[in-house]
Design an enzyme around this catalytic site. Structure first.
Site, PDB file in Angstrom:
ATOM      1  N   ASP A 187      44.997  44.600  48.287  1.00 53.47           N
ATOM      2  CA  ASP A 187      44.059  44.460  47.178  1.00 53.47           C
ATOM      3  C   ASP A 187      44.709  44.931  45.870  1.00 53.47           C
ATOM      4  O   ASP A 187      45.059  46.101  45.742  1.00 53.47           O
ATOM      5  CB  ASP A 187      42.826  45.323  47.497  1.00 53.47           C
ATOM      6  CG  ASP A 187      41.616  44.891  46.697  1.00 53.47           C
ATOM      7  OD1 ASP A 187      41.795  44.454  45.544  1.00 53.47           O
ATOM      8  OD2 ASP A 187      40.502  44.999  47.219  1.00 53.47           O
ATOM      9  N   ASP A 188      44.904  44.018  44.939  1.00 52.68           N
ATOM     10  CA  ASP A 188      45.486  44.369  43.628  1.00 52.68           C
ATOM     11  C   ASP A 188      46.948  44.803  43.713  1.00 52.68           C
ATOM     12  O   ASP A 188      47.411  45.602  42.901  1.00 52.68           O
ATOM     13  CB  ASP A 188      44.722  45.528  42.947  1.00 52.68           C
ATOM     14  CG  ASP A 188      43.358  45.137  42.430  1.00 52.68           C
ATOM     15  OD1 ASP A 188      42.978  43.965  42.559  1.00 52.68           O
ATOM     16  OD2 ASP A 188      42.669  46.038  41.899  1.00 52.68           O
TER      17      ASP A 188
ATOM     18  N   CYS B  15      39.265  40.062  42.284  1.00 53.17           N
ATOM     19  CA  CYS B  15      39.066  40.060  43.744  1.00 53.17           C
ATOM     20  C   CYS B  15      38.254  38.903  44.300  1.00 53.17           C
ATOM     21  O   CYS B  15      38.769  38.057  45.024  1.00 53.17           O
ATOM     22  CB  CYS B  15      38.402  41.356  44.182  1.00 53.17           C
ATOM     23  SG  CYS B  15      39.267  42.828  43.648  1.00 53.17           S
TER      24      CYS B  15
ATOM     25  N   ASP C 146      45.261  39.844  46.824  1.00 49.80           N
ATOM     26  CA  ASP C 146      44.328  38.926  46.173  1.00 49.80           C
ATOM     27  C   ASP C 146      44.744  38.579  44.746  1.00 49.80           C
ATOM     28  O   ASP C 146      44.597  37.442  44.302  1.00 49.80           O
ATOM     29  CB  ASP C 146      42.877  39.425  46.239  1.00 49.80           C
ATOM     30  CG  ASP C 146      42.716  40.863  45.804  1.00 49.80           C
ATOM     31  OD1 ASP C 146      43.717  41.487  45.372  1.00 49.80           O
ATOM     32  OD2 ASP C 146      41.591  41.388  45.888  1.00 49.80           O
ATOM     33  N   ASN C 147      45.249  39.555  44.014  1.00 51.22           N
ATOM     34  CA  ASN C 147      45.704  39.315  42.633  1.00 51.22           C
ATOM     35  C   ASN C 147      46.685  40.422  42.266  1.00 51.22           C
ATOM     36  O   ASN C 147      46.792  41.419  42.980  1.00 51.22           O
ATOM     37  CB  ASN C 147      44.517  39.291  41.653  1.00 51.22           C
ATOM     38  CG  ASN C 147      43.609  40.490  41.811  1.00 51.22           C
ATOM     39  OD1 ASN C 147      42.529  40.391  42.424  1.00 51.22           O
ATOM     40  ND2 ASN C 147      44.023  41.638  41.302  1.00 51.22           N
TER      41      ASN C 147
END
Ligand SMILES: *[C@@H]1O[C@H](CO)[C@@H](O)[C@H](O)[C@H]1NC(C)=O
Ligand SMILES: *[C@@H]1O[C@H](CO)[C@@H](O)[C@H](O)[C@H]1NC(C)=O
Ligand SMILES: *[C@@H]1O[C@H](CO)[C@@H](O)[C@H](O)[C@H]1NC(C)=O
Ligand SMILES: *[C@@H]1O[C@H](CO)[C@@H](O)[C@H](O)[C@H]1NC(C)=O
Ligand SMILES: *[C@@H]1O[C@H](CO)[C@@H](O)[C@H](O)[C@H]1NC(C)=O
Length: 583
Positions: free
Chosen positions: A32-33, A68, A301-302
């Site tokens: 995540d991130d 997200c 996700d990013n």
């Protein structure tokens, strides 16, 4: 041949057929991130050992929405955010309820894999607003086993609340969330491998996301790490790249810079739990003898920025820090220790998995990522990435709380940038590497990353660097000619569907073999592109409200030449109203 030998030969042939028919398993780790540009991968030695050294690193992989929930819906459906219309974290424009409302719970990668004969398991974070109140309204479809982190606790590293197979939420207060997820992943892997069917196991820990408490206003603190990793990376500093905290118009002060370095150290430490999990998962597969028939995906996700472009920790921007992300795939036939220079995006990963599972889905907006050496050498994928965003940008960390607008449903977190709606385009081809962005405010940005890797000089900034565009040429064409092509490409991509996403130049030039920016830059198309409607917004909205998003349709070049007719229409074009009719 003796009857016995004939029988033996038959048995061998049968076993070969069964082995060939056995579809591959898929293990998918989604962080995540996680950044690429602050070198987080370099601080994951086990990921290197088991994934990067044994698989292929896709070093031109992008998310298409740098936040997200929209990014995860894009990833798990194979559809662009403008197709799903899940464009935000929370209703009305996003979150799990919007995913359900759009019918996606009945038709996404998980339900498709089950239809293809897979048993499917998932643990960790799914979507925002998948919460202790919404987890059963309705239940998530498509998994044989699931254990989901639930809002509003998802981002609290020591206060996970989870629902297992739809049961009422259970609290894991006091336990380290990424370790809880790892244990559940090992359990699902064991469960999956007790059955004969091929399986998918998805694992989505929250590391290295900020630790967020959804009180009013919401508090975005540094990621929390396990005590066993507290001693690590004390000397680490965010790389001082060209885009790092530039002085103009005014930089972040030393207090903030020091805080931000520690912010990233915390993220790197949080990732150590993921690193250990990757090793454990792969060792389990090895012990079960399954590495030969399992594809392992690792991505996030990013991306994330901290101090680049003078920004507080966060994402949601079209810059490389936020959209360019790690993707590593290991599995049968995938070259080991290879770096693939293929332009790919999250839209492509569901098509990739479904292809592995035996299904072509040309109706999706993405196309499968090349996996074997031969297709990696001759990728069919194009040179473009469609990037889009609607809504807010949220500065994280203790210095990030600037501005004074309250955001409903997110606990009143102070928001600095409400006007963060934009359409962007990355084009990476032979001889060029470009970012073009049109913001809802009317501002535009253009960066040539071959000359300006840090994206520091916006050649479309009339107050700033416009003079730099004087004399600019690309492929021998002027700045205006380049921008006119990019704008039209963006016009197609901002609302593309399936074929027009895969082959956007084909939507502009029917019946022709224009496939790249270079092709489209040809002088015979100058008048055609000069006359094209331009990408524009009439206001800044928090969701995908088409009426506020300017012209929707590009003119279409009708190329008689390729039909073998004399080319009498070189400098003319026809307006057909709707390019999607030609896709
Ligand atoms: C997994 O779920 C699918 C769809 O409901 C079902 O057909 C299949 O039998 C399940 N597998 C197992 C092992 O229960
Ligand atoms: C540095 O900037 C932060 C955020 O703007 C501010 O709160 C802090 O007071 C500043 N510190 C110094 C020493 O100027
Ligand atoms: C924030 O907005 C509220 C309501 O409009 C106002 O009363 C308050 O003064 C503002 N605070 C700051 C720091 O601007
Ligand atoms: C946001 O954009 C609108 C135009 O759509 C403008 O009127 C407003 O001032 C902008 N707000 C900020 C904070 O930039
Ligand atoms: C996207 O969803 C929002 C909220 O439901 C709706 O207002 C908007 O019209 C939708 N956009 C499109 C293009 O369907």
């Amino acid at each position: 041949m003796s009857p016995l030998r004939r029988m033996a030969a038959f048995a061998t042939a049968l076993l070969t057929t069964i082995a060939a028919a056995k579809k591959p398993n898929i293990l998918f780790v989604l962080t995540d991130d996680q950044d690429w540009h602050m070198q987080s991968l370099d601080y994951m030695p086990l990921l290197h050992k088991y994934m990067i050294n044994e698989g292929t690193l896709y070093d031109q992989h992008y998310c298409t929405v740098a936040v997200c929930c929209p990014s995860r819906v894009n990833l798990w459906t194979g559809k662009a955010a403008h197709t799903t219309n899940v464009t935000d974290l929370f209703p009305p424009y996003g979150g799990y309820p919007k995913f359900v409302e759009e019918g996606l719970n009945d038709d996404w990668f998980a339900t498709s894999l089950q239809q293809l004969g897979y048993n499917t398991y998932y643990t960790g974070k799914l979507f925002n607003a998948h919460s202790v109140d919404t987890y059963n309204a309705p239940f998530v479809n498509g998994f044989n086993g699931s254990d989901f982190l639930l809002d509003p606790y998802t981002y609290e590293y020591y206060r996970a609340h989870m629902t297992r197979n739809g049961a009422p939420p259970v609290s894991y207060e006091g336990q380290y969330s990424p370790d809880v997820i790892a244990e559940k992943a090992y359990g699902f892997l064991d469960e999956a491998t007790t059955h004969d069917e091929p399986w998918f196991v998805g694992v989505a820990p929250i590391a290295p996301h900020s630790d967020v408490r959804f009180i009013k206003p919401a508090v975005f603190n540094m990621a929390k790490y396990a005590p066993r990793h507290a001693h690590l990376f004390k000397d680490y500093k965010i790389p001082r790249t060209a885009d790092f905290n530039p002085d103009e118009p005014s930089g972040l002060n030393d207090t903030v810079i020091e805080y931000n370095d520690e912010f990233q150290r915390s993220r790197l430490r949080a990732l150590q739990a993921v690193d250990e999990m990757v090793e454990h998962l792969i060792k389990k597969l090895e012990a079960k003898g399954l590495l030969d028939n399992t594809y392992i995906f690792y991505t996030t996700d990013n991306g994330y920025h901290i101090s680049q472009h003078r920004m507080h920790p966060g994402k949601e921007c079209p810059y490389e820090t936020d959209i360019h992300i790690p993707l590593i795939i290991r599995g049968p036939g995938i070259p080991a220790g290879h770096t693939a220079r293929v332009v790919s995006s999250h839209t492509d990963l569901t098509p990739t998995m479904l292809k592995l599972a035996g299904s072509d889905r040309p109706d999706l907006d993405g196309t499968p990522v090349p996996l074997d050496a031969e297709s990696l050498a001759n990728p069919a994928s194009g040179e473009h990435v469609n990037v889009e965003f609607w809504g807010f940008a949220i500065p994280e960390g203790k210095f990030g709380k600037i501005g004074n607008e309250s955001l409903p449903n997110i606990g009143g977190q102070a928001i600095a940038a409400r006007n963060n709606t934009y359409k962007a385009l990355r084009v990476i081809g032979e001889g060029y590497n470009l970012l073009y962005t049109v913001w809802c405010t009317g501002e535009r940005e253009f960066y040539d990353l071959h000359r300006d890797a840090g994206e520091m000089h916006n050649l479309l900034d009339s107050d700033g660097a416009a003079h730099l565009a004087i004399g600019y040429t690309l492929e021998g064409r002027s700045f205006d000619q380049v921008i006119s092509r990019l704008d039209s490409l963006l016009m197609v991509l901002k609302s593309c569907k399936s074929t027009s996403c895969h082959k956007p130049w084909g939507a502009l030039h029917t019946n022709s073999n224009i496939a790249t920016l270079k092709d489209a830059l040809h002088g015979r198309f100058d008048a055609f592109y000069a006359e094209q409607p331009k990408v524009a917004f009439s206001s800044c909205q928090l969701g995908y409200l088409v009426d506020e998003e300017g012209p929707q349709h590009a003119n279409v070049w009708d190329d008689d030449e390729v039909r073998g007719l004399p080319n009498t229409k070189q400098q003319t074009f026809k307006y057909y109203g709707d390019y999607s009719l030609w896709t």
